[in-house]
Design a protein around this motif. Structure first.
Motif, PDB file in Angstrom:
ATOM      1  N   ALA A  51       0.832  -1.209   0.000  1.00 38.08           N
ATOM      2  CA  ALA A  51       0.000   0.000   0.000  1.00 38.08           C
ATOM      3  C   ALA A  51       0.861   1.251   0.000  1.00 38.08           C
ATOM      4  CB  ALA A  51      -0.931  -0.001   1.212  1.00 38.08           C
ATOM      5  N   ARG A  52       1.930   1.246   0.798  1.00 33.39           N
ATOM      6  CA  ARG A  52       2.818   2.409   0.833  1.00 33.39           C
ATOM      7  C   ARG A  52       3.412   2.691  -0.539  1.00 33.39           C
ATOM      8  NH1 ARG A  52       4.906   0.540   5.984  1.00 33.39           N
ATOM      9  NH2 ARG A  52       4.184   1.899   7.648  1.00 33.39           N
ATOM     10  N   SER A  53       3.839   1.631  -1.206  1.00 29.41           N
ATOM     11  CA  SER A  53       4.430   1.811  -2.526  1.00 29.41           C
ATOM     12  C   SER A  53       3.404   2.321  -3.525  1.00 29.41           C
ATOM     13  CB  SER A  53       5.028   0.488  -3.019  1.00 29.41           C
ATOM     14  OG  SER A  53       5.575   0.627  -4.306  1.00 29.41           O
ATOM     15  N   ALA A  54       2.200   1.741  -3.482  1.00 31.21           N
ATOM     16  CA  ALA A  54       1.157   2.140  -4.424  1.00 31.21           C
ATOM     17  C   ALA A  54       0.727   3.585  -4.212  1.00 31.21           C
ATOM     18  CB  ALA A  54      -0.054   1.214  -4.296  1.00 31.21           C
ATOM     19  N   MET A  55       0.748   4.038  -2.954  1.00 32.69           N
ATOM     20  CA  MET A  55       0.339   5.395  -2.625  1.00 32.69           C
ATOM     21  C   MET A  55       1.415   6.423  -2.960  1.00 32.69           C
ATOM     22  SD  MET A  55      -1.293   4.598   1.102  1.00 32.69           S
ATOM     23  CE  MET A  55      -1.109   6.310   1.622  1.00 32.69           C
ATOM     24  N   ASN A  56       2.651   5.981  -3.107  1.00 34.77           N
ATOM     25  CA  ASN A  56       3.753   6.895  -3.348  1.00 34.77           C
ATOM     26  C   ASN A  56       3.591   7.549  -4.715  1.00 34.77           C
ATOM     27  OD1 ASN A  56       6.308   8.077  -3.954  1.00 34.77           O
ATOM     28  ND2 ASN A  56       7.294   6.674  -2.506  1.00 34.77           N
ATOM     29  N   PRO A  57       3.540   8.874  -4.777  1.00 34.76           N
ATOM     30  CA  PRO A  57       3.347   9.533  -6.080  1.00 34.76           C
ATOM     31  C   PRO A  57       4.484   9.287  -7.062  1.00 34.76           C
ATOM     32  CG  PRO A  57       3.900  11.131  -4.372  1.00 34.76           C
ATOM     33  CD  PRO A  57       3.618   9.835  -3.669  1.00 34.76           C
ATOM     34  N   ASP A  58       5.628   8.837  -6.553  1.00 33.67           N
ATOM     35  CA  ASP A  58       6.769   8.557  -7.430  1.00 33.67           C
ATOM     36  C   ASP A  58       6.777   7.118  -7.939  1.00 33.67           C
ATOM     37  OD1 ASP A  58       7.747  11.137  -7.076  1.00 33.67           O
ATOM     38  OD2 ASP A  58       8.865  10.567  -5.279  1.00 33.67           O
ATOM     39  N   ALA A 103       5.004   5.446 -10.125  1.00 34.96           N
ATOM     40  CA  ALA A 103       4.948   5.252 -11.574  1.00 34.96           C
ATOM     41  C   ALA A 103       6.262   5.625 -12.251  1.00 34.96           C
ATOM     42  CB  ALA A 103       3.804   6.072 -12.174  1.00 34.96           C
ATOM     43  N   GLN A 104       7.001   6.584 -11.668  1.00 34.80           N
ATOM     44  CA  GLN A 104       8.274   6.982 -12.256  1.00 34.80           C
ATOM     45  C   GLN A 104       9.412   6.062 -11.797  1.00 34.80           C
ATOM     46  OE1 GLN A 104       6.070   9.445 -10.949  1.00 34.80           O
ATOM     47  NE2 GLN A 104       5.399   9.626 -13.088  1.00 34.80           N
ATOM     48  N   ARG A 105       9.348   5.664 -10.524  1.00 36.89           N
ATOM     49  CA  ARG A 105      10.422   4.834  -9.987  1.00 36.89           C
ATOM     50  C   ARG A 105      10.336   3.401 -10.498  1.00 36.89           C
ATOM     51  NH1 ARG A 105       9.163   5.366  -5.040  1.00 36.89           N
ATOM     52  NH2 ARG A 105       8.116   3.369  -4.803  1.00 36.89           N
ATOM     53  N   ASN A 106       9.120   2.856 -10.526  1.00 33.16           N
ATOM     54  CA  ASN A 106       8.896   1.474 -10.956  1.00 33.16           C
ATOM     55  C   ASN A 106       7.784   1.442 -11.994  1.00 33.16           C
ATOM     56  OD1 ASN A 106      10.764   0.337  -9.043  1.00 33.16           O
ATOM     57  ND2 ASN A 106       9.237   0.700  -7.457  1.00 33.16           N
ATOM     58  N   PRO A 107       8.031   1.943 -13.186  1.00 35.38           N
ATOM     59  CA  PRO A 107       6.964   2.047 -14.181  1.00 35.38           C
ATOM     60  C   PRO A 107       6.495   0.691 -14.693  1.00 35.38           C
ATOM     61  CG  PRO A 107       9.077   2.593 -15.170  1.00 35.38           C
ATOM     62  CD  PRO A 107       9.320   2.436 -13.700  1.00 35.38           C
ATOM     63  N   VAL A 108       5.211   0.644 -15.039  1.00 32.81           N
ATOM     64  CA  VAL A 108       4.668  -0.566 -15.654  1.00 32.81           C
ATOM     65  C   VAL A 108       4.752  -0.429 -17.165  1.00 32.81           C
ATOM     66  CG1 VAL A 108       3.104  -1.009 -13.725  1.00 32.81           C
ATOM     67  CG2 VAL A 108       2.309   0.342 -15.665  1.00 32.81           C
ATOM     68  N   ASN A 109       4.411  -1.521 -17.830  1.00 26.83           N
ATOM     69  CA  ASN A 109       4.409  -1.566 -19.296  1.00 26.83           C
ATOM     70  C   ASN A 109       5.801  -1.295 -19.874  1.00 26.83           C
ATOM     71  OD1 ASN A 109       3.153  -2.120 -21.683  1.00 26.83           O
ATOM     72  ND2 ASN A 109       2.351  -0.063 -22.002  1.00 26.83           N
ATOM     73  N   GLN A 110       6.796  -1.940 -19.251  1.00 27.75           N
ATOM     74  CA  GLN A 110       8.171  -1.783 -19.713  1.00 27.75           C
ATOM     75  C   GLN A 110       8.669  -3.018 -20.462  1.00 27.75           C
ATOM     76  OE1 GLN A 110      10.012   1.258 -19.180  1.00 27.75           O
ATOM     77  NE2 GLN A 110       7.835   1.717 -18.915  1.00 27.75           N
ATOM     78  N   ARG A 111       7.724  -3.854 -20.863  1.00 29.98           N
ATOM     79  CA  ARG A 111       8.067  -5.081 -21.605  1.00 29.98           C
ATOM     80  C   ARG A 111       9.060  -5.951 -20.838  1.00 29.98           C
ATOM     81  NH1 ARG A 111       3.654  -5.436 -24.252  1.00 29.98           N
ATOM     82  NH2 ARG A 111       3.131  -3.459 -25.266  1.00 29.98           N
ATOM     83  N   SER A 127      -8.792   7.776 -10.556  1.00 29.81           N
ATOM     84  CA  SER A 127      -7.748   8.711 -10.969  1.00 29.81           C
ATOM     85  C   SER A 127      -7.511   8.601 -12.467  1.00 29.81           C
ATOM     86  CB  SER A 127      -6.440   8.418 -10.219  1.00 29.81           C
ATOM     87  OG  SER A 127      -5.940   7.142 -10.581  1.00 29.81           O
ATOM     88  N   SER A 128      -6.889   9.631 -12.994  1.00 31.68           N
ATOM     89  CA  SER A 128      -6.539   9.591 -14.414  1.00 31.68           C
ATOM     90  C   SER A 128      -5.138   9.038 -14.557  1.00 31.68           C
ATOM     91  CB  SER A 128      -6.596  10.997 -15.005  1.00 31.68           C
ATOM     92  OG  SER A 128      -5.727  11.869 -14.319  1.00 31.68           O
ATOM     93  N   GLY A 129      -4.948   8.139 -15.480  1.00 31.62           N
ATOM     94  CA  GLY A 129      -3.637   7.540 -15.652  1.00 31.62           C
ATOM     95  C   GLY A 129      -3.466   6.329 -14.746  1.00 31.62           C
ATOM     96  N   PHE A 130      -2.335   5.637 -14.872  1.00 27.75           N
ATOM     97  CA  PHE A 130      -2.090   4.412 -14.135  1.00 27.75           C
ATOM     98  C   PHE A 130      -0.954   4.601 -13.139  1.00 27.75           C
ATOM     99  CE2 PHE A 130      -3.654   3.074 -18.365  1.00 27.75           C
ATOM    100  CZ  PHE A 130      -4.810   2.445 -17.962  1.00 27.75           C
ATOM    101  N   GLY A 131      -0.878   3.706 -12.188  1.00 29.94           N
ATOM    102  CA  GLY A 131       0.207   3.727 -11.229  1.00 29.94           C
ATOM    103  C   GLY A 131       1.374   2.923 -11.737  1.00 29.94           C
ATOM    104  N   GLY A 132       2.286   2.645 -10.816  1.00 30.15           N
ATOM    105  CA  GLY A 132       3.452   1.854 -11.159  1.00 30.15           C
ATOM    106  C   GLY A 132       3.309   0.429 -10.660  1.00 30.15           C
ATOM    107  N   LYS A 133       4.435  -0.210 -10.389  1.00 26.77           N
ATOM    108  CA  LYS A 133       4.402  -1.612  -9.977  1.00 26.77           C
ATOM    109  C   LYS A 133       3.773  -1.797  -8.598  1.00 26.77           C
ATOM    110  CE  LYS A 133       8.041  -3.497 -12.908  1.00 26.77           C
ATOM    111  NZ  LYS A 133       8.331  -2.342 -13.752  1.00 26.77           N
ATOM    112  N   GLY A 134       3.848  -0.761  -7.744  1.00 31.21           N
ATOM    113  CA  GLY A 134       3.173  -0.858  -6.456  1.00 31.21           C
ATOM    114  C   GLY A 134       1.677  -1.026  -6.629  1.00 31.21           C
ATOM    115  N   MET A 135       1.100  -0.260  -7.535  1.00 34.80           N
ATOM    116  CA  MET A 135      -0.331  -0.376  -7.810  1.00 34.80           C
ATOM    117  C   MET A 135      -0.647  -1.717  -8.466  1.00 34.80           C
ATOM    118  SD  MET A 135      -3.189   1.123  -7.328  1.00 34.80           S
ATOM    119  CE  MET A 135      -2.761   2.865  -7.033  1.00 34.80           C
ATOM    120  N   LEU A 136       0.239  -2.199  -9.312  1.00 35.75           N
ATOM    121  CA  LEU A 136       0.044  -3.507  -9.937  1.00 35.75           C
ATOM    122  C   LEU A 136      -0.031  -4.601  -8.882  1.00 35.75           C
ATOM    123  CD1 LEU A 136      -0.038  -5.582 -12.223  1.00 35.75           C
ATOM    124  CD2 LEU A 136       2.459  -5.391 -12.386  1.00 35.75           C
TER     125      LEU A 136
END
Length: 236
Positions: free
Chosen positions: A12-19, A21-29, A106-115
Motif C-alpha cells: 500500500a505504501r508503494s502504491a500510494m507513493n506519487p513517485d 509510476a516513475q520509480r517502478n513504471p509498468v508496461n516496460q516489456r 484517478s486519471s492515468g495508471f500507477g506503477g508496480k506498487g499499484m500492480l
C-alpha cells in the motif's frame, strides 16, 4: 498479530507513493523469467526486503503497529471522512480497497506498487476458491510444484517462485487481462507479478513452516476479501 499485515502495508505504501509510476513504471516489456526470493516485480515494490521494515522471514515480523496500519489508513482518508475509512479499524482489506478505489477514479495508471496491490485480492481469492490454505497448497503440489511449495513454507529457504510462463495453469487468462487493463501493465508483467506474489503470500501465511495456523490464515483471507467486497463490490 496479522499474518499479512507487513506485506499489505508495504504494498500500500508503494502504491500510494506519487513517485511509484516513475520509480517502478509498468508496461516496460518485462522479460518473463523464473525468479527466487522476492523476484523482479515484487522486489522492486518491497525494496528487496531492505526498506520500511519488511522481512521475508516470518519470524522477523513486527506487530501491526510497527507497520503503521493506522497511519496508512489516515493517509488514505486524508484527514477527512470522504474515503469512508475508519482510522481505528486497521482493516487490511480497507487499506487495499482504498488504494484500488483511488486508482479507479484517478486519471492515468500507477506503477508496480499499484500492480501488486491489484494482484493481492486476485491471489487471495484464488487461495479461497481452492479450499483455503491447505487446499491451495494441495493443488499446487498436485500440479508438480511440490519443491516450490516447500520453499515457500520454509523459514530457512528463499522462495523458489513459479515460472510466469506457466501461471495460466493457475489463473484464468481473463483475470490476467482484466488486471492488465485496470493497471496499465502488460500481461507479461501481470504474470511475473503473480508468479512472485503467490509464493510470498504463502510464505507469510505459514510462519511456523507448517499448517498449524491454517484457521487463522483462512480467517484473515476471508476478512480481507469481505472488506474489499464491501468497499469495491467486485471481489468474491
Amino acid at each position: 498479530m496479522s499474518l499479512l499485515g507487513s506485506l499489505v502495508s508495504q504494498v500500500a505504501r508503494s502504491a500510494m507513493n506519487p513517485d511509484d509510476a516513475q520509480r517502478n513504471p509498468v508496461n516496460q516489456r518485462t522479460e518473463a523469467r523464473q525468479t527466487g526470493g522476492l523476484g523482479d516485480i515484487l522486489g522492486s515494490v518491497l525494496g528487496g526486503g531492505q526498506a520500511g521494515g519488511y522481512s521475508t522471514q516470518q519470524h522477523n515480523r513486527q506487530s501491526d503497529n510497527g507497520f503503521g496500519l493506522d497511519d496508512i489508513i489516515g493517509g488514505l482518508a486524508g484527514g477527512s471522512q470522504r474515503s469512508g475509512v475508519n482510522a481505528g479499524t486497521g482493516g487490511l482489506g480497507d487499506i487495499l480497497g482504498s488504494v484500488l478505489g483511488g486508482q479507479q477514479t484517478s486519471s492515468g495508471f500507477g506503477g508496480k506498487g499499484m500492480l501488486v496491490a491489484a494482484l493481492m485480492p486476485m491471489v487471495l481469492s484464488w487461495i479461497k476458491r481452492n479450499g483455503g490454505l491447505s487446499g491451495a497448497l494441495s493443488k499446487i503440489t498436485g500440479m508438480g510444484y511440490e519443491g516450490q511449495a516447500r520453499s515457500w513454507m520454509s523459514n530457512n529457504e528463499t522462495n523458489d517462485n513459479l515460472d510466469p510462463n506457466e501461471i495460466n495453469r493457475l489463473f484464468d487468462e481473463s483475470e490476467i487481462q482484466q488486471v492488465a487493463a485496470h493497471t496499465g501493465a502488460n500481461e507479461t508483467e501481470v504474470k511475473q507479478g503473480l508468479a512472485e506474489l503467490l509464493p510470498e503470500v504463502m510464505n507469510q501465511l505459514t510462519p511456523n513452516g507448517n499448517l498449524d495456523n491454517e484457521a487463522e490464515a483462512n480467517e484473515e483471507i476471508d476478512q480481507i476479501i469481505s472488506q474489499l467486497s464491501n468497499r469495491l463490490g467486485s471481489f468474491k
